[in-house]
Write an enzyme that holds these catalytic residues in place. Structure first.
Site, PDB file in Angstrom:
ATOM      1  N   GLU A 179      42.611  -2.362  28.299  1.00 32.06           N
ATOM      2  CA  GLU A 179      43.388  -2.671  27.092  1.00 32.06           C
ATOM      3  C   GLU A 179      43.050  -1.670  26.004  1.00 32.06           C
ATOM      4  O   GLU A 179      41.881  -1.387  25.753  1.00 32.06           O
ATOM      5  CB  GLU A 179      43.058  -4.063  26.522  1.00 32.06           C
ATOM      6  CG  GLU A 179      43.607  -5.215  27.304  1.00 32.06           C
ATOM      7  CD  GLU A 179      43.248  -6.566  26.680  1.00 32.06           C
ATOM      8  OE1 GLU A 179      43.059  -6.644  25.444  1.00 32.06           O
ATOM      9  OE2 GLU A 179      43.125  -7.535  27.439  1.00 32.06           O
ATOM     10  N   GLU A 215      36.876 -10.247  28.807  1.00 34.05           N
ATOM     11  CA  GLU A 215      36.136 -10.297  27.541  1.00 34.05           C
ATOM     12  C   GLU A 215      35.227 -11.521  27.400  1.00 34.05           C
ATOM     13  O   GLU A 215      35.442 -12.373  26.521  1.00 34.05           O
ATOM     14  CB  GLU A 215      37.096 -10.212  26.361  1.00 34.05           C
ATOM     15  CG  GLU A 215      37.932  -8.938  26.361  1.00 34.05           C
ATOM     16  CD  GLU A 215      38.678  -8.715  25.050  1.00 34.05           C
ATOM     17  OE1 GLU A 215      38.622  -9.571  24.158  1.00 34.05           O
ATOM     18  OE2 GLU A 215      39.297  -7.631  24.927  1.00 34.05           O
TER      19      GLU A 215
HETATM   20  C1  FCB Z   1      41.969  -8.629  23.173  1.00 38.45           C
HETATM   21  C2  FCB Z   1      42.535  -9.689  24.111  1.00 38.45           C
HETATM   22  C3  FCB Z   1      44.045  -9.634  24.245  1.00 38.45           C
HETATM   23  C4  FCB Z   1      44.713  -9.352  22.917  1.00 38.45           C
HETATM   24  C5  FCB Z   1      44.097  -8.152  22.254  1.00 38.45           C
HETATM   25  C6  FCB Z   1      44.753  -7.768  20.954  1.00 38.45           C
HETATM   26  O1  FCB Z   1      40.720  -9.038  22.720  1.00 38.45           O
HETATM   27  O2  FCB Z   1      41.987  -9.524  25.389  1.00 38.45           O
HETATM   28  O3  FCB Z   1      44.474 -10.839  24.811  1.00 38.45           O
HETATM   29  O4  FCB Z   1      44.677 -10.466  22.130  1.00 38.45           O
HETATM   30  O5  FCB Z   1      42.726  -8.396  22.034  1.00 38.45           O
END
Ligand code: FCB
Length: 462
Positions: free
Chosen positions: A366, A181
């Site tokens: 994620e 990110e």
């Molecule tokens: C993302 C992050 C991860 C976690 C999620 C909820 O942006 O990569 O570490 O905090 O959000």
């Protein structure tokens, strides 16, 4: 061996409707080092920017710190056993740079590396594919003292650190993510102040974004030299589909602007070797310098093997004052405990956005949600909201595959409840509940449900 239905807790009889995923689809869960490990000064680990940030009053809710987090540094065998119980096909975790190079660069701290060697070996013994994220936000503080990601040298240091891990773990780890990110690092950590290092200098925006992208490209080049093509490497972007809050042209323009500044600022250099004109124009007018050197764009666009996508939200954009050009307005849908709107189509829209730029394999690295989970009188954690959330988002992933996306895997955020950055230990994202007094782990209902999804390679639709 990956455990099948027999070894999976509480697998129900085959449901009537099952949304099947392609054979070999990788089912995983994700964590990051600082959020779970604890032991922040054990075995020679150096200080990271998050250690420093957490010590500054008012930065983190409840004054939470990385200590002891989930105590994963000491309890990892138990955590790997839990992963095996769920039948996970893959586990995405990050390596803490300050454990490997406590001062940012050589000499190597062997004990830090040994921790990850043992973890990787145990995962492989259980048939769980390790996926390493090289950088999930915990920069060695020493490097921040020299400018952090606003300094070009940090990209070179990152490549050196990445090369060491490729040399030492390259044969055992099939999937590598360079940087997690870059968008949030850039805007929340440097332009803004909400995440470490909390600099708050908007004029650093392009320098930070550029150096993160450069670091990625340099690491991909090192990877090809050291590992070649026997494993895969890619970046992880958090993509946020941007919608105008109304049909008014000013809101449509606001959505385009936010889409460009958050998503395309990273997609376009990675896949087309240039920055979007709209972004360059926006930053030029605000006197934000871009410290690019000749040859940088070719390094950044060095072909990778996949793109990792983290997806949680969409953005509703409305016009605002001329300085900012756009602002975000709350969406109408129901919200998670983070206050994030639940909008499952963000998954298919993010995948479609990625496909505008690349035909590479995609992974959802994620996706998940925080809810106010608490054990019932019998100790069970019946997180039906999370099950509904995961199901709805997987339906969208499936829709994207049907539409032609080369989606290879899905990682739930997160395996465990953990340290949620500036929000501390309040939000619980885990499939596994962590009691923060005893550090005991307990499977939530969603973990049992996910085990069933994995065992059946499909999503039960009831
Ligand atoms: C993302 C992050 C991860 C976690 C999620 C909820 O942006 O990569 O570490 O905090 O959000």
């Amino acid at each position: 061996m990956i455990s099948g239905p027999q070894s999976t807790p509480g697998v129900a009889p085959a449901p009537a409707a099952l949304l099947r995923f392609p054979p070999g689809f990788l089912w995983g869960a994700a964590t990051s080092a600082f959020q779970i490990e604890g032991s922040t000064s054990a075995d020679g680990r150096g200080e990271s920017i998050w250690d420093r940030f957490c010590r500054q009053p008012g930065r983190v809710a409840g004054d939470g710190t990385g200590e002891p987090a989930c105590d994963h540094y000491r309890r990892w065998p138990e955590d790997v056993a839990l992963m095996a119980r769920l039948g996970l096909g893959a586990y995405r975790f990050s390596v803490a740079w300050p454990r490997i190079f406590p001062t940012g660069g050589p000499p190597l701290n062997q004990k830090g590396l040994d921790f990850y060697r043992r973890l990787v070996a145990a995962l492989r013994e259980h048939g769980i594919m390790p996926m390493i994220t090289l950088y999930h936000w915990d920069l060695p503080q020493v490097l921040q003292d020299q400018g952090g990601w606003a300094a070009r040298d940090t990209a070179l240091r990152f490549a050196e650190y990445a090369a060491l891990l490729f040399e030492r773990l390259g044969d055992e780890v099939p999937l590598w993510a360079t940087i997690n990110e870059p968008m949030l690092i850039t805007y929340a950590g440097y332009a803004g102040r909400t995440k470490a290092p909390g600099v708050g200098r908007p004029r650093q925006t392009l320098a930070v974004a550029h150096h993160l992208l450069l670091a990625h490209g340099l690491a991909v080049r090192a990877f090809r030299q050291i590992i070649g093509r026997s494993a895969s490497i890619g970046m992880v972007l958090n993509l946020r589909p941007c919608h105008p809050a109304s049909r008014r042209p000013r809101d449509v323009r606001a959505a385009q602007l936010l889409d460009t500044l958050t998503n395309r600022l990273f997609l376009e250099p990675l896949f087309r070797g240039r920055y979007p004109d709209l972004a360059l124009h926006f930053f030029h007018r605000r006197f934000v310098p871009l410290p690019a050197a000749p040859g940088d764009m070719a390094i950044i666009a060095e072909p990778a093997d996949f793109l990792g996508i983290n997806v949680y939200v969409r953005v509703l954009a409305a016009a605002s004052n001329p300085l900012m050009g756009a602002r975000q307005v709350p969406g109408p849908g129901p919200k998670t405990a983070m206050g994030w709107e639940i909008y499952p189509a963000c998954v298919s829209e993010a995948l479609a956005l990625a496909r505008e730029y690349t035909a590479l394999p995609l992974y959802l690295t994620e996706n998940g949600a925080a809810f106010a989970d608490h054990p019932g009188p019998d100790g069970a954690i019946d997180d039906q909201e999370r099950i509904a959330y995961l199901r709805a988002h997987l339906v969208e992933a499936h829709r994207a595959i049907a539409a032609g996306a080369d989606l290879r895997g899905y990682f739930v955020w997160s395996l465990l409840d953990n340290f949620e950055w500036e929000d501390g230990y309040g939000p619980r994202f885990g499939l596994i509940y962590v009691d923060y007094t005893t550090r005991a782990r307990r499977l939530k209902a969603s973990a049992q449900w996910y085990a069933e999804v994995i065992a059946r390679n499909g999503v039960p639709m009831e």
